[in-house]
Design a protein around this motif. Structure first.
Motif, PDB file in Angstrom:
ATOM      1  N   ARG A 134       0.832  -1.244   0.202  1.00  0.00           N
ATOM      2  CA  ARG A 134       0.128  -0.002   0.054  1.00  0.00           C
ATOM      3  C   ARG A 134       1.202   0.924   0.062  1.00  0.00           C
ATOM      4  N   ILE A 135       1.909   1.128   0.412  1.00  0.00           N
ATOM      5  CA  ILE A 135       2.961   2.584  -0.073  1.00  0.00           C
ATOM      6  C   ILE A 135       4.086   2.257  -0.918  1.00  0.00           C
ATOM      7  N   GLY A 136       4.125   1.179  -1.857  1.00  0.00           N
ATOM      8  CA  GLY A 136       4.443   1.326  -2.665  1.00  0.00           C
ATOM      9  C   GLY A 136       5.571   0.067  -3.284  1.00  0.00           C
TER      10      GLY A 136
ATOM     11  N   LEU B 288      13.399  -0.551  -3.996  1.00  0.00           N
ATOM     12  CA  LEU B 288      11.799   0.005  -3.967  1.00  0.00           C
ATOM     13  C   LEU B 288      11.737   1.256  -3.479  1.00  0.00           C
ATOM     14  N   PHE B 289      12.577   1.348  -2.214  1.00  0.00           N
ATOM     15  CA  PHE B 289      12.512   2.500  -1.083  1.00  0.00           C
ATOM     16  C   PHE B 289      12.896   3.603  -1.462  1.00  0.00           C
ATOM     17  N   ALA B 290      13.717   2.991  -2.782  1.00  0.00           N
ATOM     18  CA  ALA B 290      14.350   4.784  -3.446  1.00  0.00           C
ATOM     19  C   ALA B 290      13.447   5.134  -4.921  1.00  0.00           C
ATOM     20  N   THR B 291      12.109   4.567  -4.890  1.00  0.00           N
ATOM     21  CA  THR B 291      11.673   4.786  -6.129  1.00  0.00           C
ATOM     22  C   THR B 291      10.512   6.021  -5.870  1.00  0.00           C
ATOM     23  N   PRO B 292       9.960   6.531  -6.779  1.00  0.00           N
ATOM     24  CA  PRO B 292       9.197   7.687  -6.744  1.00  0.00           C
ATOM     25  C   PRO B 292       7.559   7.318  -6.100  1.00  0.00           C
ATOM     26  N   GLN B 293       7.161   6.386  -6.692  1.00  0.00           N
ATOM     27  CA  GLN B 293       5.771   5.603  -6.154  1.00  0.00           C
ATOM     28  C   GLN B 293       6.423   4.867  -4.430  1.00  0.00           C
TER      29      GLN B 293
ATOM     30  N   GLY C 183       4.030   6.405  -1.558  1.00  0.00           N
ATOM     31  CA  GLY C 183       3.282   6.156  -0.356  1.00  0.00           C
ATOM     32  C   GLY C 183       3.706   6.849   1.092  1.00  0.00           C
ATOM     33  N   MET C 184       5.131   6.788   1.433  1.00  0.00           N
ATOM     34  CA  MET C 184       5.115   6.866   2.626  1.00  0.00           C
ATOM     35  C   MET C 184       4.870   8.667   3.027  1.00  0.00           C
ATOM     36  N   THR C 185       4.563   9.652   2.352  1.00  0.00           N
ATOM     37  CA  THR C 185       4.364  10.361   2.074  1.00  0.00           C
ATOM     38  C   THR C 185       2.833  10.902   2.919  1.00  0.00           C
ATOM     39  N   ALA C 186       2.294  10.147   1.840  1.00  0.00           N
ATOM     40  CA  ALA C 186       0.127   9.812   1.772  1.00  0.00           C
ATOM     41  C   ALA C 186       0.140   8.831   3.058  1.00  0.00           C
TER      42      ALA C 186
ATOM     43  N   PRO D 227      -2.473   7.564  -1.216  1.00  0.00           N
ATOM     44  CA  PRO D 227      -1.778   7.671  -2.195  1.00  0.00           C
ATOM     45  C   PRO D 227      -2.669   8.088  -3.911  1.00  0.00           C
ATOM     46  N   ALA D 228      -1.799   8.496  -4.427  1.00  0.00           N
ATOM     47  CA  ALA D 228      -2.231   9.488  -5.979  1.00  0.00           C
ATOM     48  C   ALA D 228      -3.192   7.881  -6.120  1.00  0.00           C
ATOM     49  N   TRP D 229      -1.660   7.109  -6.083  1.00  0.00           N
ATOM     50  CA  TRP D 229      -2.728   5.859  -7.256  1.00  0.00           C
ATOM     51  C   TRP D 229      -4.155   4.985  -7.062  1.00  0.00           C
ATOM     52  N   ALA D 230      -4.324   5.718  -5.053  1.00  0.00           N
ATOM     53  CA  ALA D 230      -5.774   4.675  -4.767  1.00  0.00           C
ATOM     54  C   ALA D 230      -7.271   5.763  -5.445  1.00  0.00           C
ATOM     55  N   ARG D 231      -7.922   4.425  -5.961  1.00  0.00           N
ATOM     56  CA  ARG D 231      -8.698   4.699  -6.678  1.00  0.00           C
ATOM     57  C   ARG D 231     -10.488   4.274  -5.477  1.00  0.00           C
TER      58      ARG D 231
END
Length: 246
Positions: A126-128, A223-228, A232-235, A242-246
């Motif tokens: 859920r955090i990418g 993975l922890f270094a990626t934009p997603q 996810g962590m910021t959200a 997060p931006a991808w949640a629908r």
């Protein structure tokens, strides 16, 4: 001081180590990981310690990695392996909630117990990121179909389900009652017998560490270094979707 993060008591040969950072829900920081590693090393060398109980203060056993101060992946992997390799049985006593990296600690233990209200979730997706390094003890010990569901969805599940899929040895309303025969059995067992029996039981888990630890550690770091993951962590920290949640 790392020692302030780990409570220690002893009763009749059983050393109890408590994750003691309730203000952060016992999240994994570099200091907490180092403190637990030091305490386990002491227990491993002490001939008067027959077994270790790993427990916690507060309502959460462990919330996973502290997103503001996460431990280095290789340090966390080393801690998981230390629990698996410790020549004394390690018994988890959970009376609360377990998330993400906390489930790696649970899976590394030899015997795992939890109170009926306890809850569990693999929240990495859920955090990418992915439940990478915690898979080292989890995959050899837990039902693969159940892991597929809970890894991929991040759903929360209860103690009964955790026992059904092999994450827990047992669950119950009164942990003192649940643990009494376990601890009595460990006290009655010879140290040599415990060490060699544990070696038999953990052989497959250690094979997974030998084969996959380097690759999974690298995957976690990548993975922890990626934009997603950043989103996810910021959200999560901002308590929003997060931006991808629908």
């Amino acid at each position: 001081m790392t020692t302030a993060l780990i409570g220690r008591t002893r009763a009749r040969g059983i050393e109890t180590l408590s994750l003691d950072s309730p203000a952060t829900r016992n999240a994994l920081t570099s200091a907490l990981v180092a403190g637990l590693a030091d305490a386990l090393a002491d227990c491993g060398k002490d001939p008067d310690v027959r077994a270790v109980v790993l427990t916690h203060t507060g309502g959460t056993f462990c919330a996973g990695a502290d997103l503001r101060d996460p431990p280095a992946p290789d340090a966390y992997v080393a801690l998981l392996r230390q629990i698996v390799e410790l020549p004394k049985p390690v018994v988890a006593r959970v009376d609360g909630h377990v998330r993400a990296g906390g489930l790696g600690l649970l899976a590394a233990c030899d015997i795992t117990t939890a109170s009926t209200p306890s809850t569990f979730a693999f929240t990495e997706v859920r955090i990418g990121v992915a439940p990478a390094v915690i898979s080292l003890p989890l995959l050899p010990r837990t039902d693969p179909r159940a892991l597929a569901r809970y890894y991929l969805t991040g759903e929360r599940f209860d103690a009964g389900e955790a026992a059904r899929i092999g994450l827990l040895t047992t669950a119950g309303d009164d942990l003192d009652v649940v643990l009494a025969p376990v601890l009595d059995g460990l006290r009655r067992s010879a140290p040599q017998g415990l060490a060699e029996t544990k070696r038999l039981l953990t052989a497959r888990v250690l094979e997974a560490f030998d084969r996959d630890a380097a690759d999974l550690t690298a995957l976690s770091a990548r993975l922890f270094a990626t934009p997603q993951a950043h989103e996810g962590m910021t959200a999560f920290l901002e308590r929003r979707d997060p931006a991808w949640a629908r």
